[in-house]
Every structure is written in C-alpha cells, then in structure tokens.
Design a protein around this motif. Structure first.
Motif, PDB file in Angstrom:
ATOM      1  N   ALA A 135       0.825  -1.210   0.000  1.00 45.33           N
ATOM      2  CA  ALA A 135       0.000   0.000   0.000  1.00 45.33           C
ATOM      3  C   ALA A 135       0.854   1.253   0.000  1.00 45.33           C
ATOM      4  CB  ALA A 135      -0.928  -0.010   1.210  1.00 45.33           C
ATOM      5  N   SER A 136       1.928   1.249   0.758  1.00 42.89           N
ATOM      6  CA  SER A 136       2.811   2.414   0.801  1.00 42.89           C
ATOM      7  C   SER A 136       3.431   2.673  -0.566  1.00 42.89           C
ATOM      8  CB  SER A 136       3.893   2.197   1.849  1.00 42.89           C
ATOM      9  OG  SER A 136       4.774   3.288   1.898  1.00 42.89           O
ATOM     10  N   TYR A 137       3.885   1.608  -1.211  1.00 42.75           N
ATOM     11  CA  TYR A 137       4.495   1.753  -2.533  1.00 42.75           C
ATOM     12  C   TYR A 137       3.477   2.233  -3.564  1.00 42.75           C
ATOM     13  CZ  TYR A 137       7.086   0.587  -6.750  1.00 42.75           C
ATOM     14  OH  TYR A 137       7.710   0.646  -7.955  1.00 42.75           O
ATOM     15  N   LEU A 138       2.280   1.647  -3.544  1.00 49.12           N
ATOM     16  CA  LEU A 138       1.246   2.045  -4.502  1.00 49.12           C
ATOM     17  C   LEU A 138       0.844   3.503  -4.303  1.00 49.12           C
ATOM     18  CD1 LEU A 138      -0.692   1.230  -6.767  1.00 49.12           C
ATOM     19  CD2 LEU A 138      -2.313   0.497  -5.017  1.00 49.12           C
ATOM     20  N   ALA A 139       0.752   3.935  -3.036  1.00 53.46           N
ATOM     21  CA  ALA A 139       0.382   5.328  -2.771  1.00 53.46           C
ATOM     22  C   ALA A 139       1.446   6.284  -3.284  1.00 53.46           C
ATOM     23  CB  ALA A 139       0.174   5.529  -1.278  1.00 53.46           C
ATOM     24  N   LEU A 140       2.700   5.921  -3.115  1.00 54.66           N
ATOM     25  CA  LEU A 140       3.787   6.808  -3.514  1.00 54.66           C
ATOM     26  C   LEU A 140       3.991   6.831  -5.016  1.00 54.66           C
ATOM     27  CD1 LEU A 140       6.063   8.621  -2.352  1.00 54.66           C
ATOM     28  CD2 LEU A 140       7.550   6.622  -2.491  1.00 54.66           C
ATOM     29  N   LYS A 141       3.875   5.658  -5.663  1.00 54.79           N
ATOM     30  CA  LYS A 141       4.189   5.545  -7.087  1.00 54.79           C
ATOM     31  C   LYS A 141       2.942   5.481  -7.966  1.00 54.79           C
ATOM     32  CE  LYS A 141       8.735   5.170  -6.811  1.00 54.79           C
ATOM     33  NZ  LYS A 141       9.690   5.989  -7.560  1.00 54.79           N
ATOM     34  N   GLY A 142       2.019   4.608  -7.605  1.00 47.90           N
ATOM     35  CA  GLY A 142       0.892   4.340  -8.496  1.00 47.90           C
ATOM     36  C   GLY A 142      -0.109   5.466  -8.601  1.00 47.90           C
ATOM     37  N   LEU A 143      -0.210   6.294  -7.550  1.00 48.26           N
ATOM     38  CA  LEU A 143      -1.200   7.374  -7.552  1.00 48.26           C
ATOM     39  C   LEU A 143      -0.617   8.721  -7.955  1.00 48.26           C
ATOM     40  CD1 LEU A 143      -3.108   6.491  -4.251  1.00 48.26           C
ATOM     41  CD2 LEU A 143      -3.661   5.811  -6.596  1.00 48.26           C
ATOM     42  N   LYS A 144       0.647   8.728  -8.405  1.00 52.99           N
ATOM     43  CA  LYS A 144       1.304  10.006  -8.675  1.00 52.99           C
ATOM     44  C   LYS A 144       0.653  10.755  -9.839  1.00 52.99           C
ATOM     45  CE  LYS A 144       4.743   7.639 -11.488  1.00 52.99           C
ATOM     46  NZ  LYS A 144       6.153   7.246 -11.588  1.00 52.99           N
ATOM     47  N   LYS A 145      -0.035  10.025 -10.743  1.00 51.51           N
ATOM     48  CA  LYS A 145      -0.703  10.693 -11.857  1.00 51.51           C
ATOM     49  C   LYS A 145      -1.997  11.384 -11.422  1.00 51.51           C
ATOM     50  CE  LYS A 145       1.171   7.388 -15.203  1.00 51.51           C
ATOM     51  NZ  LYS A 145       0.865   6.331 -16.197  1.00 51.51           N
ATOM     52  N   THR A 149       3.451  10.621   3.982  1.00 51.66           N
ATOM     53  CA  THR A 149       2.038  10.297   3.812  1.00 51.66           C
ATOM     54  C   THR A 149       1.863   8.865   3.322  1.00 51.66           C
ATOM     55  OG1 THR A 149       1.590  12.608   3.267  1.00 51.66           O
ATOM     56  CG2 THR A 149      -0.102  10.998   2.700  1.00 51.66           C
ATOM     57  N   SER A 150       2.718   8.436   2.399  1.00 49.32           N
ATOM     58  CA  SER A 150       2.604   7.069   1.880  1.00 49.32           C
ATOM     59  C   SER A 150       2.871   6.040   2.970  1.00 49.32           C
ATOM     60  CB  SER A 150       3.582   6.859   0.716  1.00 49.32           C
ATOM     61  OG  SER A 150       4.924   6.837   1.171  1.00 49.32           O
ATOM     62  N   LEU A 151       3.805   6.360   3.878  1.00 48.36           N
ATOM     63  CA  LEU A 151       4.074   5.436   4.986  1.00 48.36           C
ATOM     64  C   LEU A 151       2.879   5.356   5.926  1.00 48.36           C
ATOM     65  CD1 LEU A 151       7.793   6.315   5.797  1.00 48.36           C
ATOM     66  CD2 LEU A 151       6.914   4.291   4.617  1.00 48.36           C
ATOM     67  N   LEU A 152       2.199   6.471   6.140  1.00 48.12           N
ATOM     68  CA  LEU A 152       0.997   6.449   6.970  1.00 48.12           C
ATOM     69  C   LEU A 152      -0.111   5.623   6.316  1.00 48.12           C
ATOM     70  CD1 LEU A 152       0.853  10.171   8.195  1.00 48.12           C
ATOM     71  CD2 LEU A 152       1.440   8.140   9.546  1.00 48.12           C
ATOM     72  N   ILE A 153      -0.247   5.782   4.992  1.00 53.61           N
ATOM     73  CA  ILE A 153      -1.244   4.981   4.264  1.00 53.61           C
ATOM     74  C   ILE A 153      -0.891   3.498   4.367  1.00 53.61           C
ATOM     75  CG2 ILE A 153      -2.149   4.449   1.967  1.00 53.61           C
ATOM     76  CD1 ILE A 153      -1.816   7.429   1.295  1.00 53.61           C
TER      77      ILE A 153
END
Length: 493
Positions: free
Chosen positions: A248-258, A266-270
């Motif tokens: 989830a942390s990786y997806l929040a940081l990378k996958g949602l960047k668009k 924030t990604s670590l909290l997610i």
C-alpha cells in the motif's frame, strides 16, 4: 479365415500407424517453440507498426520504428528471464501452478509498469552516460540503439542456456559500452555507475539478510513452538500486515502520482493503515482456516499458501515498475532525440512506449518464462511455502526501497539473493541444532540427521554458476554494445 499374409499386412499397418502417431507427437513437441517464436516475432512487428503509426513512417522516424521493435524484443526477454525471480519461489513451493503463476504475474507486471514505472526510466536513459560528450544527436541515438540491441541479445542468450542473469546489468552495461565507444571513458557518469554498482552488491546481500531474518522469525515464533497452530494464528496475520503495508505504501507513492502527489511520510501512513486493516481482516480468516489442522509443520504450509500468492503478486508489481526501465529507457531516449533533434535534461516517456514495455514483459513471461521459473524455484534449494514467502516478501521490500531511491537495481540479484539467504540460513540453523543435540543422540544414529541436513544444502554448483553469470554480464553486454555501435556508425556514416 484370414491368411497369414493378411495378418502380417495388418501387423505391418499397425506398426506404421504407431510410427505415425509417434511422429505426430514429436512434430507437435517440436512445433511448440516455433509457435512461441512466431508469436514473439508478431508482437515485435506490431510494436514497430504502432510506432510508425504514431510517429509517422517517414525516413526521419524510421529509427524510432526500428528502436520500438528492439524495445519490444528486450521486453520479451525481460519477461522470459526475470519472471523466474518473481514466481519461481511460489511455484517451487507448490503454492501456485505454472499457469496460475503466469496469469498473476502478467497482470501485476503490466500494472506495475504502467502505474509506477516512470521514475526509474530517467536513471537508465539519462544517468549513465553524459549526452553532452556525444558529437551530435545522431551519435547518441546510435549509442542507445546499440545498448538496446546488445542487452536484448545477451539476455536472450542467457535465457536459452538457462541462466537467471540480470537484465538491469545487461542494459546498464550496454549503455556504458556504447557510450565509451561513442565518446570515450569521459562520457560515462562514473559516480552514477559507482552508485549503481554498489547497489548490485548491496541488493542481493540485503535481500538475503531480510529473507533469512523473516525465516528466523518464523522458525522461532511458529515452527519451533510446542503449539504451532496457536503460534501461527498469532503471527501469520502480522506477516500479512507487513506485506499489505509495504504494498500500500508503494502504490500510494508511485501508483497514484498521476492523480495526486503524495510524499513519503504520507505514503508510509497509508501503508501503516493498510497493514493494520489487513491484519484485522486476516486474523479471523487464519483462525478459521487453521481449525482442525494437526499440530505439525505440514499444516503450516496451508496457512502460508495464500500470503505467499499475494507476496508473489507484490513482487511482480514491483518488478514491473522497476525493470520496465530496462526495455523502455533507451527507447524513450531515442524517441525524444529523434523527434525533437536534441537531448533534453529530462525525457517524457510516451504512453505507447510504456505499453510496449509492459505487454512485452507479459508476452515473454507467457511464452518463455516456465524454464527459468523451474530453475529458480526448484534447483537452487528446497522451498516450502514458509521459505518462499520469506524470499518473495524480502525481495519485494528491497525492490520497493530501491525504486523509491531511483536505483535501477537488479531484481534478479535481490530475489536469488533471498533464496540464497534462506538456503544458507537453513544450513546454519541445521548445523546449530545438530551440535546442540549431539550429546543427546547415540553415535549410531548421528548419520541419519547428517544425511538429511546434506540434502537441504544450497546447491553449490548452481550458486557458482549464477555468481559467474552475474560477474560476466556487464563486460559481455558492454563489449557487444561497443561492437554494435561501431558497426551502426560505420554503416550510416
């Protein structure tokens, strides 16, 4: 009543029909590789046609069309070789069938490449050689083309002989070799190369250490406990939560960047929130799944089956995000240089370039992946779901950290390093337990545990072969790339 002659004729006919059936089976067996080669060739041609339609098939863009074909060829080879590192442990542990592994990996590889593959591309295409050292844009284009061709050829050769080499090593070596041939040693960004080279050493060691730590944790907290099932009910949901947090942390940081810009904090909290949620959801599921299971190690394999599948999917997603750069990085640089006539400091990656990389990896995995999946999953060391879970989770975490840092690390080194880490930890742990129990066991019975221990060792022949392949990949790809660049430059000049 039939004559002896007619009986002989029928016997001869039966033998002939039997031969024909064997011939048909042999023909079918031989034709399968040809079918795979045909589909791969069709995809390469389709990629070139797509590039021509989107950029125009005039003489100025013919290099883009050719480069798109080579990029598709490279992506196919990445899928054929590197997919073994993602799904090999799960297949070797019998948690996934070969078909199931291929389907899951194809989906996750494509998703990782398309959603989160952009950041690492810039390191491959721009960070290794200094474009300002090139005489002109055409020289830069030929250098990147040579890198693409040489790295694809080297990975193809390695896959053919059954060696899980690093495609990242191949493409970085190709870029470096072409850059040296084009503009001398000064064109290479040696600080960046040093950083990348350090990551090649650190990543397998880190992957092995993390995998060994997870296995040590599972042994201490679950396997060696008197009540294994109760211990599994307590700790398996924790391991699932760790996996969910990383993904989830990786997806929040990378996958949602668009969609939205998210910082690391924030990604670590997610990720932490997702980890807690999945822990809460999986705890009753594991409890229900464990009902009626016997208190022995074989029962634990059932509880780790589903987490292993998800961890393998996570690793495939991270691999698609990280290694798609190997296919489309040089291609993106070629497209930009050919279209705009300059070498910009930052290259935007066209969507069609990312699609070629993503689908090429999936095609390569589907057509040619099973050979190395079996090699990695079954021939290095014996894996079960617990050990394979440690390998997949440690590899995924390491790849995610590397992608956060923008390092084109080798997923091959990380995943195979994880397998080595698990295998060597098992050796150490078995020897430690044998020494501890030596005084409690009669001399006449000491041979049997020793023989059992020996069968669990990491196969040294495979270990040495793989390490040798890792060592030779960069110089081999660099040498091939330099020769190809000189040939291309001579032909076009």
């Amino acid at each position: 009543m039939s004559s002896p002659t007619s009986g002989n004729e029928w016997s001869t006919l039966d033998r002939d029909l039997h031969r024909i059936s064997h011939l048909e089976a042999a023909t079918l067996y031989v034709s399968r590789p040809m079918v795979g080669l045909g589909i791969a060739l069709a995809f390469i041609v389709l990629a070139a046609v797509l590039a021509g339609l989107l950029t125009g098939a005039d003489s100025g863009n013919m290099i883009i069309i050719a480069a798109a074909g080579f990029g598709a060829y490279m992506a196919i080879n990445i899928g054929a070789n590197d997919v073994a590192n993602n799904m090999g442990p799960a297949v070797g542990a019998n948690a996934l069938t070969m078909g199931g592994a291929i389907i899951i990996a194809a989906i996750c590889e494509s998703a990782g490449a398309l959603l989160a593959g952009g950041d690492v591309v810039s390191t491959i295409s721009k960070g290794i050689i200094d474009p300002s050292g090139m005489a002109n844009t055409a020289i830069f284009i030929w250098a990147m083309t040579a890198a693409l061709i040489s790295s694809a050829l080297w990975v193809n050769i390695a896959t053919w002989v059954g060696a899980p080499v690093s495609t990242t090593h191949s493409v970085v070596g190709g870029v470096m070799g072409a850059g040296i041939a084009a503009a001398g040693f000064a064109a290479v960004n040696w600080p960046t190369m040093g950083k990348i080279a350090a990551s090649w050493v650190i990543s397998p060691v880190l992957g092995g250490v993390i995998a060994a730590m997870f296995l040590a944790f599972i042994k201490a907290k679950i396997i060696y406990q008197d009540d294994k099932i109760a211990a599994a009910r307590r700790w398996v949901p924790v391991l699932i939560g760790i996996m969910a947090a990383a993904f989830a942390s990786y997806l929040a940081l990378k996958g949602l960047k668009k969609i939205i810009k998210i910082d690391i904090q924030t990604s670590l909290l997610i990720g932490a929130a997702a980890g807690v949620l999945l822990y809460a959801v999986s705890k009753p599921f594991i409890r229900k799944q464990s009902e009626g299971l016997e208190n022995r190690n074989k029962s634990l394999k059932v509880l780790f089956g589903i987490p292993l599948v998800f961890s393998a999917a996570l690793l495939s997603f991270a691999h698609g995000a990280n290694d798609v750069a190997n296919a489309v990085g040089p291609l993106a640089a070629i497209v930009h240089a050919a279209e705009f006539g300059d070498i910009a400091a930052k290259v935007a990656v066209p969507s069609w370039v990312m699609i070629i990389g993503a689908f090429g990896i999936s095609f390569g995995l589907f057509l040619f992946g099973p050979k190395l999946i079996r090699m990695v999953g079954e021939k290095i060391t014996k894996l079960n779901p617990m050990r394979a879970y440690c390998v997949a989770l440690s590899a995924a975490i390491t790849v995610i950290v590397a992608s956060w840092l923008g390092l084109p690390v080798s997923s091959t080194h990380i995943a195979v390093g994880g397998i080595f880490g698990v295998g060597f930890y098992r050796e150490w742990d078995a020897e430690r337990r044998l020494r501890k129990n030596a005084g409690q066991r009669p001399v006449t019975k000491r041979i049997a545990p020793e023989e059992r221990r020996r069968r669990k060792l990491v196969r040294r022949s495979h270990f040495m072969t793989i390490v040798a392949a890792w060592v030779i990949t960069v110089p081999a790809a660099a040498s091939m790339s330099a020769v190809i660049f000189l040939l291309l430059n001579a032909i076009t000049s």
